[in-house]
Enzyme design. Structure first.
Site, short mmCIF file in Angstrom:
data_model
loop_
_atom_site.label_atom_id
_atom_site.label_comp_id
_atom_site.label_asym_id
_atom_site.label_seq_id
_atom_site.Cartn_x
_atom_site.Cartn_y
_atom_site.Cartn_z
N GLU A 157 -6.67 4.90 7.57
CA GLU A 157 -6.40 6.32 7.28
C GLU A 157 -7.60 6.97 6.60
O GLU A 157 -7.88 8.15 6.80
CB GLU A 157 -5.12 6.44 6.43
CG GLU A 157 -3.88 6.18 7.30
CD GLU A 157 -2.71 5.54 6.58
OE1 GLU A 157 -2.66 5.59 5.34
OE2 GLU A 157 -1.84 4.97 7.26
N GLY A 201 2.57 2.38 10.73
CA GLY A 201 3.54 3.46 10.58
C GLY A 201 4.21 3.86 11.89
O GLY A 201 4.86 4.90 11.96
N GLY A 208 2.94 -1.15 4.22
CA GLY A 208 3.05 0.27 3.93
C GLY A 208 4.49 0.65 3.63
O GLY A 208 5.00 0.44 2.52
N GLY A 209 5.17 1.20 4.62
CA GLY A 209 6.52 1.73 4.45
C GLY A 209 7.48 0.79 3.73
O GLY A 209 8.21 1.20 2.81
N HIS A 253 -9.39 1.45 4.57
CA HIS A 253 -8.13 1.63 5.30
C HIS A 253 -8.35 2.58 6.47
O HIS A 253 -9.12 3.54 6.36
CB HIS A 253 -7.04 2.18 4.36
CG HIS A 253 -5.69 2.09 4.99
ND1 HIS A 253 -5.23 3.02 5.88
CD2 HIS A 253 -4.72 1.15 4.88
CE1 HIS A 253 -4.03 2.66 6.29
NE2 HIS A 253 -3.69 1.53 5.70
N SER A 290 3.41 -2.10 10.28
CA SER A 290 4.85 -2.21 10.52
C SER A 290 5.41 -3.59 10.20
O SER A 290 6.37 -4.03 10.84
CB SER A 290 5.20 -1.80 11.96
OG SER A 290 4.83 -0.44 12.19
N ASN A 305 0.89 -1.17 0.00
CA ASN A 305 0.00 0.00 0.00
C ASN A 305 0.92 1.21 0.00
O ASN A 305 1.50 1.55 1.02
CB ASN A 305 -0.90 -0.01 1.24
CG ASN A 305 -1.69 1.29 1.37
OD1 ASN A 305 -1.74 2.09 0.44
ND2 ASN A 305 -2.32 1.48 2.53
N TRP A 306 1.05 1.81 -1.16
CA TRP A 306 2.01 2.92 -1.29
C TRP A 306 1.52 4.20 -0.63
O TRP A 306 2.30 5.14 -0.46
CB TRP A 306 2.28 3.19 -2.78
CG TRP A 306 3.08 2.13 -3.47
CD1 TRP A 306 3.41 0.88 -2.99
CD2 TRP A 306 3.68 2.23 -4.76
NE1 TRP A 306 4.16 0.20 -3.92
CE2 TRP A 306 4.34 1.00 -5.02
CE3 TRP A 306 3.71 3.22 -5.74
CZ2 TRP A 306 5.04 0.75 -6.20
CZ3 TRP A 306 4.39 2.98 -6.92
CH2 TRP A 306 5.06 1.75 -7.15
N LYS A 307 0.21 4.26 -0.31
CA LYS A 307 -0.37 5.47 0.31
C LYS A 307 -0.12 6.68 -0.61
O LYS A 307 -0.13 6.54 -1.82
CB LYS A 307 0.17 5.66 1.72
CG LYS A 307 0.02 4.36 2.54
CD LYS A 307 0.25 4.51 4.01
CE LYS A 307 0.01 3.16 4.70
NZ LYS A 307 0.09 3.24 6.15
N GLU A 353 -5.46 -4.73 10.34
CA GLU A 353 -4.44 -3.72 10.60
C GLU A 353 -4.75 -2.98 11.90
O GLU A 353 -5.57 -2.05 11.91
CB GLU A 353 -4.39 -2.70 9.46
CG GLU A 353 -4.06 -3.30 8.11
CD GLU A 353 -3.42 -2.28 7.17
OE1 GLU A 353 -2.34 -2.58 6.67
OE2 GLU A 353 -3.98 -1.19 6.98
P1 13P Z 1 3.11 0.39 7.62
O1 13P Z 1 3.59 -0.92 7.06
O2 13P Z 1 3.87 1.57 7.13
O3 13P Z 1 2.98 0.33 9.11
O4 13P Z 1 1.63 0.60 7.04
C1 13P Z 1 0.72 -0.45 7.14
C2 13P Z 1 -0.48 -0.09 6.37
O5 13P Z 1 -1.22 0.81 6.71
C3 13P Z 1 -0.73 -0.84 5.14
O6 13P Z 1 -2.00 -0.57 4.65
#
Ligand code: 13P
Length: 255
Positions: A100, A176, A237-238, A98, A216, A13-15, A170
């Site tokens: 967010e 994050g 994510g990251g 998600h 994470s 998930n590149w956000k 999640e």
């Molecule tokens: P991180 O891996 O950066 O914690 O993000 C997880 C996430 O929100 C994937 O959708």
């Protein structure tokens, strides 16, 4: 419960990261590293990167997804993108719900359900995100919250359509933050989601459901998390923005 019944899926998930040129570069770096993956590999990218991502990954084993979609096919919804639009550009997957989106953009369980319906109606595979806030975990209501999110999101989804749903657990406090749920914590909630789905449908449907962990997840902790009996993949994510790290997670899921 038989893990071999399920497809392992690692999705990035590149956000809100990467311009089209950067997306091309990143996917060109990832593709050779994951070409022998024995799991499904997905990159969910910003809308403006979708076309270049699809072009760059054509003929590879990387599938492309979007990060959200609206529930209507078209109309006066400034700034939104519909499921038929995603389908038209060739997208296969879409993340819905998600945390967010829920936290910053007022997404609710009800709108998540509407978006899930639209995605399914347009032939997309949904990565449905659920997860509790830290206060909810501390209050001991994780199971109630996550079960409710799951049930509302799946309202009106048939057993046949469930095959195009991946649930991503999640925990919001792990996203994050560098704070991963322990493998046991992740597995407990993933198993609870599976029991909830068994209650809504049946044991066979639940056994076939891919449930990812996200929060994470990285090259170091992926193996332990993915070894858990009810964790079938990851939503990353990251670490999905770092080719070697993402590839290491894919490798951990391919064993
Ligand atoms: P991180 O891996 O950066 O914690 O993000 C997880 C996430 O929100 C994937 O959708």
């Amino acid at each position: 419960m038989n893990k071999t019944l399920r497809k392992a899926v690692i999705a990035g998930n590149w956000k809100m990261n990467k311009t089209p040129a950067e997306a091309k570069e990143l996917l060109e770096a990832i593709a050779p590293l994951v070409k022998d993956a024995d799991c499904d590999v997905v990159a969910c990218v910003p809308y403006v990167d979708l076309s270049v991502a699809l072009e760059t990954t054509a003929g590879s084993n990387i599938r492309i997804g979007a990060e959200n979609c609206h529930w209507e096919a078209s109309g006066a919804y400034t700034g939104e993108i519909s499921a038929p639009m995603l389908k038209a550009v060739g997208v296969d997957y879409v993340i819905i719900g998600h945390s967010e989106r829920r936290t910053y953009f007022g997404e609710t369980d009800v709108t998540v359900n509407k978006r899930v319906r639209a995605a399914l109606d347009n032939g997309l595979t949904v990565i449905l995100c659920v997860g509790e806030y830290l206060e909810q975990r501390e209050q001991g209501i994780t199971d109630e919250i996550v079960a409710m999110q799951t049930k509302v999101a799946l309202q009106g989804v048939s057993e046949a359509e469930l095959k195009r749903i991946i649930v991503a657990y999640e925990p919001v406090w792990a996203i994050g933050t560098g704070k991963t749920a322990t493998a046991e914590q992740a597995n407990e909630v993933c198993a609870m989601i599976r029991r909830t789905v068994a209650g809504l449908y049946n044991a066979q449907a639940a056994d076939g459901l891919t449930i990812q962990y996200g929060g994470s997840m990285n090259a170091k902790n992926a193996e332990e998390l993915l070894d858990q009996p009810d964790v079938d993949g990851g939503l990353i994510g990251g670490a999905s923005l770092k080719p070697e790290d993402f590839a290491a997670i894919v490798k951990a899921a391919s064993r």
